[in-house]
Design an enzyme around this catalytic site. Structure first.
Site, PDB file in Angstrom:
ATOM      1  N   LYS A 112      30.893  42.164 -16.477  1.00 21.63           N
ATOM      2  CA  LYS A 112      31.204  41.739 -17.856  1.00 21.63           C
ATOM      3  C   LYS A 112      30.272  42.395 -18.845  1.00 21.63           C
ATOM      4  CE  LYS A 112      27.398  38.987 -18.357  1.00 21.63           C
ATOM      5  NZ  LYS A 112      26.317  39.214 -19.282  1.00 21.63           N
ATOM      6  N   PRO A 118      25.263  47.098 -11.234  1.00 17.37           N
ATOM      7  CA  PRO A 118      23.813  47.203 -11.035  1.00 17.37           C
ATOM      8  C   PRO A 118      23.157  45.833 -10.919  1.00 17.37           C
ATOM      9  CG  PRO A 118      24.413  47.762 -13.302  1.00 17.37           C
ATOM     10  CD  PRO A 118      25.693  47.629 -12.540  1.00 17.37           C
ATOM     11  N   ALA A 119      22.156  45.705 -10.039  1.00 20.27           N
ATOM     12  CA  ALA A 119      21.426  44.438  -9.883  1.00 20.27           C
ATOM     13  C   ALA A 119      20.476  44.273 -11.072  1.00 20.27           C
ATOM     14  CB  ALA A 119      20.635  44.452  -8.580  1.00 20.27           C
ATOM     15  N   ALA A 120      20.323  43.029 -11.534  1.00 17.55           N
ATOM     16  CA  ALA A 120      19.449  42.704 -12.678  1.00 17.55           C
ATOM     17  C   ALA A 120      19.714  43.638 -13.858  1.00 17.55           C
ATOM     18  CB  ALA A 120      17.971  42.734 -12.273  1.00 17.55           C
ATOM     19  N   GLY A 121      21.011  43.890 -14.115  1.00 12.64           N
ATOM     20  CA  GLY A 121      21.374  44.858 -15.148  1.00 12.64           C
ATOM     21  C   GLY A 121      21.987  44.255 -16.396  1.00 12.64           C
ATOM     22  N   MET A 170      24.804  42.651 -16.354  1.00 15.36           N
ATOM     23  CA  MET A 170      26.258  42.719 -16.190  1.00 15.36           C
ATOM     24  C   MET A 170      26.747  41.644 -15.220  1.00 15.36           C
ATOM     25  SD  MET A 170      26.698  46.835 -16.122  1.00 15.36           S
ATOM     26  CE  MET A 170      28.484  46.821 -15.968  1.00 15.36           C
ATOM     27  N   ALA A 171      25.884  40.690 -14.905  1.00 16.16           N
ATOM     28  CA  ALA A 171      26.225  39.502 -14.108  1.00 16.16           C
ATOM     29  C   ALA A 171      26.739  39.835 -12.710  1.00 16.16           C
ATOM     30  CB  ALA A 171      27.224  38.622 -14.861  1.00 16.16           C
ATOM     31  N   ASP A 203      26.537  31.998 -16.004  1.00 19.12           N
ATOM     32  CA  ASP A 203      27.563  33.055 -16.132  1.00 19.12           C
ATOM     33  C   ASP A 203      28.675  32.940 -15.101  1.00 19.12           C
ATOM     34  OD1 ASP A 203      26.397  34.467 -18.162  1.00 19.12           O
ATOM     35  OD2 ASP A 203      25.449  35.957 -16.866  1.00 19.12           O
TER      36      ASP A 203
END
Ligand code: C5P
Length: 319
Positions: A11, A113-116, A118-119, A160
Site C-alpha cells: 500500500k 521491502p521489509a520495514a519500508g 509499505m506494510a 495496518d
C-alpha cells in the site's frame, strides 16, 4: 498435505494525517490508503499432523526474497503471519471446543521491502488470516469466519492489517483500522524508491511527537482535496494533494531521503512523498511510460533501488 497460496498486496498512504497521541501508545490517524500491485506470495503448507494446542499450529515460518533468506524478517512467533494463523485457530477453538488443527508451515516470497513503509509484514499477516480461515473451515467442515471476524482479528495484530485485508482505496481513522471505502477513478503509476536500510515505525511516530513539542507542526486531518483528486482520476491533481504528516519526522531521522525526493522530482515525477513511516519514497507519475522513464533516470542513485507499480490493487487474493 495441501498447499495454499495468496498474493499479499502492499500500500501507499496518499494522505497520512497524524492527530493526538493516545494513552495506548498509538496516535489518532486520518489516512487514505491505496493498495499497490507489488505483492508478496504467501504459502501455507498444511501437514497431516494434528494438534489441539494453539501454540503448536505453526511449525515453521520462512521468508525469502529472490531465493535468498531475508535476515531482517523474523522467522518465529514475532512474525505477524505466524500470529495471524494462531489467532484464526484460536477463534475456531473458541467456537468448536476440543477441535484439532492441522499443523502449517508458512512460506513468504517477499517483494515488498521489509520495514519500508509499505506494510509488507501487515500484508503477509492479512494473507495468512485469509488462508488459515479457509484451511480450518475446510478441515472442520464448518462455515468460514468471514471478513467481518477476520477484520477484528486483523486489528488485534496491527493498525495496518485490516486495510491490507481489504485493499483498494479506503479512509482509515482511529489507529488507521476503522475503515470506510473511498471512490477512486482510473489507475495511478508510481516509482517506489526503496532504501537499503529500514526505518522503525514507532521511532518515526516518536520523532514526530518530539518535533511537535519544539515547533509548530499542524496535523492535517482534512481529506477533502485528496478525495476529490481521486474522483477526478487525474494524476496531476492527485500529485498536488499528496500529504504525509510523518514526512518531517522521517526526514529528520534519515536526511538522505531528502536527496531521493529531490532526485525524483528532478527526474520528472509529478510529486514525491515519504511512503507511510518511510524510508520508501513514493514518486507519482503521469502514466506507465512516464514511470518507466522516471525509474530509468533514478538507476544508480546510491543506496536506492527503484521499482514501478500501480494502484489501486485489491487486498489479499487467494489462488
Ligand atoms: O500497529 P503497528 O504494530 O503496526 O504499529 C507500530 C507502531 O507504530 C505502534 O507501536 C506505534 O508506535 C506507531 N503507531 C502509532 N499510531 C498509529 C499506528 C502506529 O503511533 N495509529
Amino acid at each position: 498435505m495441501s498447499i495454499w497460496h495468496a498474493a499479499a498486496h502492499s500500500k501507499v498512504n496518499l494522505h497520512l494525517g497524524v492527530g493526538d497521541a493516545r494513552e495506548d501508545g498509538y496516535h489518532e490517524l486520518v489516512t487514505v490508503f491505496q493498495g499497490l500491485n507489488i505483492a508478496d506470495d504467501v504459502t501455507l503448507r498444511v501437514q497431516d499432523t494434528y494438534v489441539a494446542e494453539i501454540a503448536e499450529v505453526v511449525h515453521s515460518c520462512r521468508a525469502e526474497a529472490a531465493g535468498q533468506r531475508m535476515l531482517d524478517v523474523p522467522e518465529d512467533r514475532r512474525n505477524l503471519a505466524w500470529r495471524a494463523v494462531e489467532s484464526v485457530a484460536a477463534a475456531y477453538a473458541k467456537k468448536h471446543a476440543g477441535a484439532a488443527f492441522p499443523v502449517v508451515d508458512i512460506h513468504m516470497n517477499k517483494r515488498i521491502p521489509a520495514a519500508g513503509g509499505m506494510a509488507g509484514g501487515s500484508a503477509d499477516a492479512a494473507a495468512a488470516l485469509v488462508l488459515a480461515d479457509r484451511i480450518y473451515a475446510q478441515h472442520l467442515q464448518v462455515a468460514e469466519l468471514g471478513m467481518g471476524k477476520l477484520t477484528e482479528l486483523a486489528a488485534d495484530l496491527g493498525a495496518d492489517v485490516p486495510f491490507m485485508l481489504h485493499g483498494n482505496t479506503m479512509l482509515g481513522t482511529g489507529r488507521g483500522d476503522e475503515l470506510t471505502s473511498l471512490m477512486s477513478r482510473g489507475s495511478y503509476h508510481w516509482v517506489m524508491a526503496l532504501s537499503n536500510k529500514g526505518l522503525s515505525t514507532p521511532e518515526v511516530f516518536h520523532k514526530l511527537d518530539e518535533l511537535r513539542a519544539k515547533e509548530e507542526l499542524h496535523a492535517h486531518l482534512d481529506i477533502t482535496e485528496v478525495s476529490q483528486a481521486l474522483l477526478s482520476g487525474d494524476p496531476y491533481r492527485l500529485a498536488g494533494s499528496l500529504h504525509n504528516d510523518l514526512q518531517p519526522a522521517a526526514l529528520s531521522l534519515r536526511p538522505d531521503l531528502r536527496t531521493t525526493l529531490v532526485a525524483g522530482e528532478r527526474a520528472g515525477a509529478l510529486a514525491g512523498i515519504v511512503s507511510g513511516s518511510g524510508p520508501t519514497i513514493a514518486l507519482l507519475c503521469a502514466d506507465e511510460e512516464h514511470a518507466l522513464e522516471v525509474s530509468g533516470e533514478l538507476v544508480g542513485l546510491r543506496g536506492v533501488r527503484v521499482v514501478h507499480t500501480s494502484g489501486p490493487a485489491p487486498g489479499v487474493e487467494v489462488g
